[in-house]
Structure formats: C-alpha cells, structure tokens
Design a protein around this motif. Structure first.
Motif, PDB file in Angstrom:
ATOM      1  N   LEU A   1      14.551  -5.356   5.648  1.00  0.00           N
ATOM      2  CA  LEU A   1      13.829  -5.605   4.394  1.00  0.00           C
ATOM      3  C   LEU A   1      12.328  -5.395   4.575  1.00  0.00           C
ATOM      4  O   LEU A   1      11.668  -4.772   3.738  1.00  0.00           O
ATOM      5  CB  LEU A   1      14.102  -7.031   3.910  1.00  0.00           C
ATOM      6  CG  LEU A   1      15.529  -7.319   3.425  1.00  0.00           C
ATOM      7  CD1 LEU A   1      15.778  -8.815   3.352  1.00  0.00           C
ATOM      8  CD2 LEU A   1      15.784  -6.670   2.073  1.00  0.00           C
ATOM      9  N   ALA A   2      11.799  -5.912   5.693  1.00  0.00           N
ATOM     10  CA  ALA A   2      10.365  -5.783   5.962  1.00  0.00           C
ATOM     11  C   ALA A   2       9.962  -4.324   6.132  1.00  0.00           C
ATOM     12  O   ALA A   2       8.909  -3.893   5.637  1.00  0.00           O
ATOM     13  CB  ALA A   2      10.004  -6.577   7.219  1.00  0.00           C
ATOM     14  N   GLN A   3      10.810  -3.564   6.802  1.00  0.00           N
ATOM     15  CA  GLN A   3      10.528  -2.140   7.031  1.00  0.00           C
ATOM     16  C   GLN A   3      10.469  -1.384   5.702  1.00  0.00           C
ATOM     17  O   GLN A   3       9.545  -0.596   5.470  1.00  0.00           O
ATOM     18  CB  GLN A   3      11.616  -1.548   7.932  1.00  0.00           C
ATOM     19  CG  GLN A   3      11.359  -0.119   8.350  1.00  0.00           C
ATOM     20  CD  GLN A   3      12.457   0.383   9.296  1.00  0.00           C
ATOM     21  OE1 GLN A   3      13.114  -0.386   9.982  1.00  0.00           O
ATOM     22  NE2 GLN A   3      12.661   1.689   9.310  1.00  0.00           N
ATOM     23  N   ASP A   4      11.443  -1.656   4.834  1.00  0.00           N
ATOM     24  CA  ASP A   4      11.464  -0.990   3.524  1.00  0.00           C
ATOM     25  C   ASP A   4      10.269  -1.425   2.676  1.00  0.00           C
ATOM     26  O   ASP A   4       9.626  -0.604   2.017  1.00  0.00           O
ATOM     27  CB  ASP A   4      12.760  -1.315   2.781  1.00  0.00           C
ATOM     28  CG  ASP A   4      13.950  -0.572   3.353  1.00  0.00           C
ATOM     29  OD1 ASP A   4      13.754   0.311   4.203  1.00  0.00           O
ATOM     30  OD2 ASP A   4      15.089  -0.884   2.957  1.00  0.00           O
ATOM     31  N   TRP A   5       9.993  -2.736   2.667  1.00  0.00           N
ATOM     32  CA  TRP A   5       8.863  -3.235   1.887  1.00  0.00           C
ATOM     33  C   TRP A   5       7.567  -2.560   2.345  1.00  0.00           C
ATOM     34  O   TRP A   5       6.755  -2.142   1.519  1.00  0.00           O
ATOM     35  CB  TRP A   5       8.756  -4.760   2.043  1.00  0.00           C
ATOM     36  CG  TRP A   5       7.612  -5.364   1.281  1.00  0.00           C
ATOM     37  CD1 TRP A   5       7.636  -5.812  -0.007  1.00  0.00           C
ATOM     38  CD2 TRP A   5       6.263  -5.539   1.738  1.00  0.00           C
ATOM     39  NE1 TRP A   5       6.385  -6.272  -0.377  1.00  0.00           N
ATOM     40  CE2 TRP A   5       5.531  -6.113   0.680  1.00  0.00           C
ATOM     41  CE3 TRP A   5       5.605  -5.278   2.940  1.00  0.00           C
ATOM     42  CZ2 TRP A   5       4.170  -6.425   0.781  1.00  0.00           C
ATOM     43  CZ3 TRP A   5       4.250  -5.581   3.041  1.00  0.00           C
ATOM     44  CH2 TRP A   5       3.557  -6.158   1.980  1.00  0.00           C
TER      45      TRP A   5
END
Length: 222
Positions: free
Chosen positions: A147-151
């Motif tokens: 999730l952090a990578q996509d965000w």
C-alpha cells in the motif's frame, strides 16, 4: 442505533447481520430501499453504518472514531469475488509538502477496517442481497508495504504534475481514479511546469485483486 463501546460489541453486531438480506435489515431499521443503486451508490454502506452505530458521518475520521475502525461494505458475486474496486479516500492534488505515507489519510483510514461482504449478483433485487461473514482487518507488514509503495508512486506523480497521466494500471494493489458526482465537479492541480489547472477530483481505490486476497486470507475463500 447507539454507538458500540467496544470492538467486541461492534463485531458481534456485524456478525448478527450475516445471513440476513438487505431487505430484512432495512425493514428492521425502518429505512426505505431504493429501486436501484445508480443514483444511490453508497446506500448499502450507509445502511450498514446506521445499523452498526457508526458516528463519523462525513467527518475526516474512521466511521467508529472511538474505536479507530473504518467500515467497508464489499459487494461480491456468488463465487465470492469482489465486483468492484473499494473507495478509500479523496486524494489531495495540492498541498502535499510534508505529507508522507506514515502521516497520510489513506494509512489512517486503512489502519483497522471492518469488512462486511454483501453477496450482490447484478441481476438480483437489492432487497434480496445477502450479508456475508464480516471480518476485522489491519494491514500486515507485507500488505502495508504494498500500500505504501503504491501511495508513494501515485503521490509522486501528482507532485510532479502528472496527475492527468495516471491510469488504472498504476499501482499493484491501489489505484487513483476520478471521483466526482459529475464532469462539472473540478478541483485544482498543478501541471509539470507548476502552473495550476482544473481537473476532476481523484480518489484512492483498493484494487479487486487486493480485496479478493483479503477474502481468501480471512474467510478461506478461493
């Protein structure tokens, strides 16, 4: 409905809905069921918020602020596959200086989620759709990393003035796409030269592959 005071009380309420139709639940709550969801897209979520005692309303905090829990209804087909992406939050297109994943609104929204699957075959009347088994989820270290990578990828594109080039293929488990009631709703963003322009509001959405994985993990559904 009064506000649940403990996590256990909320989960118990949600579990008591499993197996009931939306028609049953609406009737017990004295709420009218719309003929279709085209103009009432968020109706199922609002019904569940009402009967479970959510109190946040439209305020920028989890649906159950005292418990730090967000409520998400998840329409699935008879094979338990999610039918659509899941809205998380509106994406800020300006004022992003100083925002990182750890202090982001998306992370706060997804810190603890009560998922309520609703078996929603497209040709089935709303009243006959059945609530499935709810489950409480917090991201594992691996899930949060995705999730952090996509965000970060999507936010970087906004900051660099590439918001108009963001497509559904961007992001492994989360995407950014237009979120507006109609094409007249516009908000400000910046282009690659730092000049302001008007564009459609955008929202962060969890992709179907991610919510399908959660269903499989928590409910042992293939």
């Amino acid at each position: 409905m009064n506000i649940p005071q403990t996590e256990h009380e909320l989960i118990e309420r949600a579990q008591n809905l499993a197996g009931l139709t939306l028609g049953d639940i609406a009737q017990q709550a004295g709420i009218e069921v719309p003929k279709n969801l085209t103009r009432n897209k968020g109706w199922i979520g609002l019904l569940l918020e009402h009967v479970l005692g959510a109190s946040a309303g439209s305020r920028p905090e989890p649906d159950f602020p005292n418990l730090g829990i967000e409520l998400k209804s998840l329409p699935i087909n008879e094979q338990a596959k999610p039918l659509e992406t899941t809205f998380v939050s509106v994406a800020p297109l300006t004022g992003l200086v100083g925002i990182n994943w750890h202090n982001s609104y998306v992370r706060k929204k997804l810190a603890k989620v009560l998922w309520v699957p609703v078996i929603s075959p497209k040709d089935q009347p709303i009243t006959q759709r059945v609530v499935g088994t709810p489950f409480l989820w917090s991201p594992s270290a691996e899930e949060e990393a995705l999730l952090a990578q996509d965000w970060q990828e999507l936010t970087d594109m906004i900051v660099l003035g590439n918001v108009e080039n963001i497509q559904g293929k961007h992001g492994q488990v989360m995407q950014l796409r237009p979120k507006a009631a109609n094409s007249q709703a516009k908000t400000q963003a910046y282009d690659r030269h730092g000049k302001p322009f008007m564009t459609l509001p955008r929202g962060f959405y969890l992709k179907i592959n991610f919510t399908h994985m959660l269903l499989h993990k928590y409910l042992r559904i293939n």
